[in-house]
Design a protein around this motif. Sequence first.
Motif, short mmCIF file in Angstrom:
data_model
loop_
_atom_site.label_atom_id
_atom_site.label_comp_id
_atom_site.label_asym_id
_atom_site.label_seq_id
_atom_site.Cartn_x
_atom_site.Cartn_y
_atom_site.Cartn_z
N UNK A 127 21.79 -8.06 -23.19
CA UNK A 127 20.83 -7.14 -22.57
C UNK A 127 19.51 -7.08 -23.31
N UNK A 128 19.45 -7.71 -24.48
CA UNK A 128 18.20 -7.73 -25.23
C UNK A 128 17.84 -6.40 -25.88
N UNK B 294 16.68 -3.30 -15.91
CA UNK B 294 16.41 -4.57 -16.61
C UNK B 294 15.33 -5.31 -15.84
N UNK B 295 14.60 -6.16 -16.53
CA UNK B 295 13.53 -6.90 -15.87
C UNK B 295 14.00 -8.21 -15.25
N UNK B 296 15.11 -8.78 -15.74
CA UNK B 296 15.62 -10.04 -15.18
C UNK B 296 17.13 -9.95 -15.02
N UNK B 297 17.53 -9.19 -14.03
CA UNK B 297 18.94 -8.93 -13.78
C UNK B 297 19.71 -10.23 -13.54
N UNK B 298 19.16 -11.14 -12.77
CA UNK B 298 19.88 -12.37 -12.44
C UNK B 298 20.13 -13.21 -13.69
N UNK B 299 19.17 -13.30 -14.59
CA UNK B 299 19.36 -14.07 -15.82
C UNK B 299 20.46 -13.46 -16.69
N UNK B 300 20.51 -12.13 -16.75
CA UNK B 300 21.57 -11.47 -17.53
C UNK B 300 22.92 -11.76 -16.89
N UNK C 161 23.57 -8.15 -5.71
CA UNK C 161 23.11 -7.89 -4.34
C UNK C 161 21.69 -7.36 -4.43
N UNK C 162 20.97 -7.51 -3.34
CA UNK C 162 19.63 -6.94 -3.24
C UNK C 162 19.73 -5.69 -2.37
N UNK C 163 19.24 -4.57 -2.90
CA UNK C 163 19.33 -3.31 -2.18
C UNK C 163 18.20 -2.38 -2.55
N UNK C 164 18.37 -1.10 -2.33
CA UNK C 164 17.29 -0.14 -2.57
C UNK C 164 16.87 -0.05 -4.04
N UNK C 165 17.72 -0.50 -4.96
CA UNK C 165 17.38 -0.47 -6.38
C UNK C 165 17.02 -1.86 -6.89
N UNK C 166 16.71 -2.77 -5.96
CA UNK C 166 16.38 -4.14 -6.32
C UNK C 166 17.63 -4.96 -6.51
N UNK C 167 17.53 -5.99 -7.33
CA UNK C 167 18.68 -6.84 -7.64
C UNK C 167 19.61 -6.01 -8.51
#
Length: 122
Positions: free
Chosen positions: A27-28, A76-82, A98-104
């Motif tokens: 998570x950095x 997080x700024x890069x959810x997919x990478x994590x 998933x992509x939804x109201x809170x983004x990825x």
Amino acid sequence: MPVTGPDFISLQARDLAASQAFYERYLGLVRSPAGPPHAVVFATKPIAFALRDVVPGTDLDSVAQPGIGAAIWLHATDVQAIHDALVTDGHPIVAAPVDGPFGRTFTFADPDGYQVTLHDRA
């Protein structure tokens, strides 16, 4: 005097060093210089996030999932990478991205079994 809102989140960890390493690596998160010796407080904003030794009398092994019923969401700024790094290293994914109201958004299980959801829309 009314409560003004959440101010601190802390999870009990069976192995504090291993959990700290997990959250730093995937998570950095960066450890804050503040905090007692039995805990690792990360420099997160607006709410502090920490890990601590298991409180005496608590048996995390006696429950199927620690923290059941509580929702822990972190931005997080890069959810997919994590997500991809966790999958590559064999860590459990509880809910696929998933992509939804809170983004990825996706949910993983940390080393102690806490389910943590990451999202990228602030």
